[in-house]
Design a protein around this motif. Structure first.
Motif, mmCIF file in Angstrom:
data_model
loop_
_atom_site.group_PDB
_atom_site.id
_atom_site.type_symbol
_atom_site.label_atom_id
_atom_site.label_comp_id
_atom_site.label_asym_id
_atom_site.label_seq_id
_atom_site.Cartn_x
_atom_site.Cartn_y
_atom_site.Cartn_z
ATOM 1 N N UNK A 139 0.853 -1.193 0.000
ATOM 2 C CA UNK A 139 0.000 0.000 0.000
ATOM 3 C C UNK A 139 0.885 1.237 0.000
ATOM 4 N N UNK A 140 0.690 2.103 -0.989
ATOM 5 C CA UNK A 140 1.520 3.306 -1.109
ATOM 6 C C UNK A 140 0.706 4.601 -0.984
ATOM 7 N N UNK A 141 -0.619 4.470 -0.928
ATOM 8 C CA UNK A 141 -1.466 5.652 -0.815
ATOM 9 C C UNK A 141 -2.931 5.273 -0.799
ATOM 10 N N UNK A 142 -3.761 6.307 -0.728
ATOM 11 C CA UNK A 142 -5.199 6.054 -0.608
ATOM 12 C C UNK A 142 -5.986 7.075 -1.425
ATOM 13 N N UNK A 143 -6.939 6.569 -2.194
ATOM 14 C CA UNK A 143 -7.940 7.436 -2.817
ATOM 15 C C UNK A 143 -9.123 7.524 -1.855
ATOM 16 N N UNK A 144 -9.510 8.738 -1.546
ATOM 17 C CA UNK A 144 -10.665 8.960 -0.668
ATOM 18 C C UNK A 144 -11.743 9.673 -1.478
ATOM 19 N N UNK A 145 -12.916 9.040 -1.574
ATOM 20 C CA UNK A 145 -14.043 9.609 -2.327
ATOM 21 C C UNK A 145 -15.177 9.903 -1.359
ATOM 22 N N UNK A 146 -15.634 11.136 -1.354
ATOM 23 C CA UNK A 146 -16.692 11.558 -0.433
ATOM 24 C C UNK A 146 -17.955 11.957 -1.168
#
Length: 395
Positions: free
Chosen positions: A114-121
């Protein structure tokens, strides 16, 4: 998904350009963070929401840049996704009280790290408001389409009546009245009342929405008032074969009310009862009191109202489907005004109905008097008011 990706690769699609364009155009809030919670990228919707530019927040900790905090937010969903390595979702409320459904997607490299995160709101509050606005817009459009019909119909009937009356008088050059003349005059009179009712309702809706409609509260005997209203309508009800009755458990009840508008409330409810009943149906108007309220009921044995329509009928542009009644017209704003007038009195109104068995409208008014004592009952002529309120019913 693999087939899709291979197809896009074969077609030499520029992923960096196209995916960024897709994400940037979404109405949802999208932000990409590294594993240390530093913002790498955010779409335009996100930037507009926080009134920021990407240059201002790029490389900054999300909790600092977006929430003005010195550490990770309590219950951070990104933290949960980092612990589980899986897609996580949950609801969060921002400082404006808006509710968001957030979904976190861990991004992995070729080594499955895991190198990052997409956060969708997804802004649930905004979506609900949009749905309400669309629903309101639809009701409003239906209302104005119906309203144009409501104005055109009586005008056409008035003009037709005038033309027929003119032709009839030209053929019969005599002053004596006859049946045909009376019939044409009655058509003109009824539809003139109908136009007046429409205009009065539109004016009052505007006053209600701008808080310009005021009640003239005085102490009146509500039992005597309702009795006179029922008596004024009784002969009309008999003519169209409806049985209208009044029953009161009270001999007298003085309360603070607006005489004119209470008449209007009762006449509208009786008018509706007549519209949605057939010949030989019964309409019962009843008054009684509870500890804190005087209760007025208008009950009928008519066609009833569908359960899903019972809430709509009190809304501004709400209306029961016209297919349910064949002997009347209506703009669908009468009960909205009734509800508003009742609530301005400090009361409430509700309906209990069963399709095919009838309806019962229950009005509760505060059992209170003004301190200056009883006012003398004002005698009013109800004929014109009845004619106006019942002008959209055809016998």
């Amino acid at each position: 998904m693999e087939d899709l990706l291979q197809r896009l690769v074969d077609q030499e699609v520029d992923f960096s350009k196209n995916w960024a364009g897709v994400l940037d155009s979404l109405h949802d809030l999208v932000v990409y963070k590294d594993i240390n919670y530093r913002i790498i990228w955010a779409n335009q919707t996100m930037l507009d929401k926080y009134d920021l530019s990407l240059d201002e927040i790029k490389g900054e900790y999300c909790y600092k840049a977006l929430h003005n905090r010195d550490d990770i937010c309590e219950g951070c969903i990104v933290e949960q996704a980092q612990e589980t390595g899986k897609i996580e979702e949950g609801k969060r409320t921002n400082y404006q009280g808006e509710i968001f459904l957030q979904r976190i997607y861990p991004m992995r490299n070729n080594q499955d790290k895991v190198i990052g995160f997409f956060k969708i709101g997804l802004n649930i509050t905004e979506r609900k408001q949009l749905q309400e606005e669309l629903k309101y817009s639809k009701l409003k459009n239906e209302f104005f389409a119906n309203l144009s019909h409501e104005f055109k119909t009586p005008l056409n009937l008035i003009f037709s009546g005038l033309q027929m009356l003119n032709l009839h008088l030209n053929k019969n050059l005599k002053i004596d009245k006859d049946e045909k003349s009376d019939r044409y005059l009655n058509v003109i009179k009824q539809n003139s009342y109908r136009l007046l009712k429409l205009i009065n309702n539109l004016v009052d809706i505007n006053k209600i929405e701008s808080d310009a409609l005021e009640l003239n509260l005085e102490n009146h005997d509500v039992v005597d008032l309702i009795k006179k209203i029922v008596l004024s309508v009784e002969s009309y009800a008999k003519e169209i074969n409806r049985e209208l009755k009044y029953d009161s458990e009270l001999k007298e009840k003085i309360i603070a009310c607006d005489f004119f508008n209470l008449e209007r409330i009762i006449l509208n409810l009786i008018s509706n009862a007549i519209k949605f009943t057939e010949e030989d149906d019964e309409i019962l108007v009843k008054t009684y009191e509870t500890d804190d309220y005087v209760v007025i009921e208008v009950k009928d044995t008519g066609i009833g109202i569908l359960e899903e329509k019972q809430e709509i009928i009190f809304k501004r542009f709400g209306q029961v489907d016209k297919s349910f009644t064949r002997n009347s017209e209506g703009s669908g704003i009468g009960l909205f005004i009734v509800k508003s007038l009742v609530e301005m009195h400090g009361g409430s109104i509700k309906v209990e109905s069963e399709l095919g068995k009838g309806s019962r409208f229950i009005v509760k008014l505060p059992n209170e008097k003004l301190p200056q004592g009883d006012n003398h009952q004002i005698e009013k002529h109800l004929i014109d008011k009845v004619n106006i309120e019942f002008s959209d019913i055809y016998s």
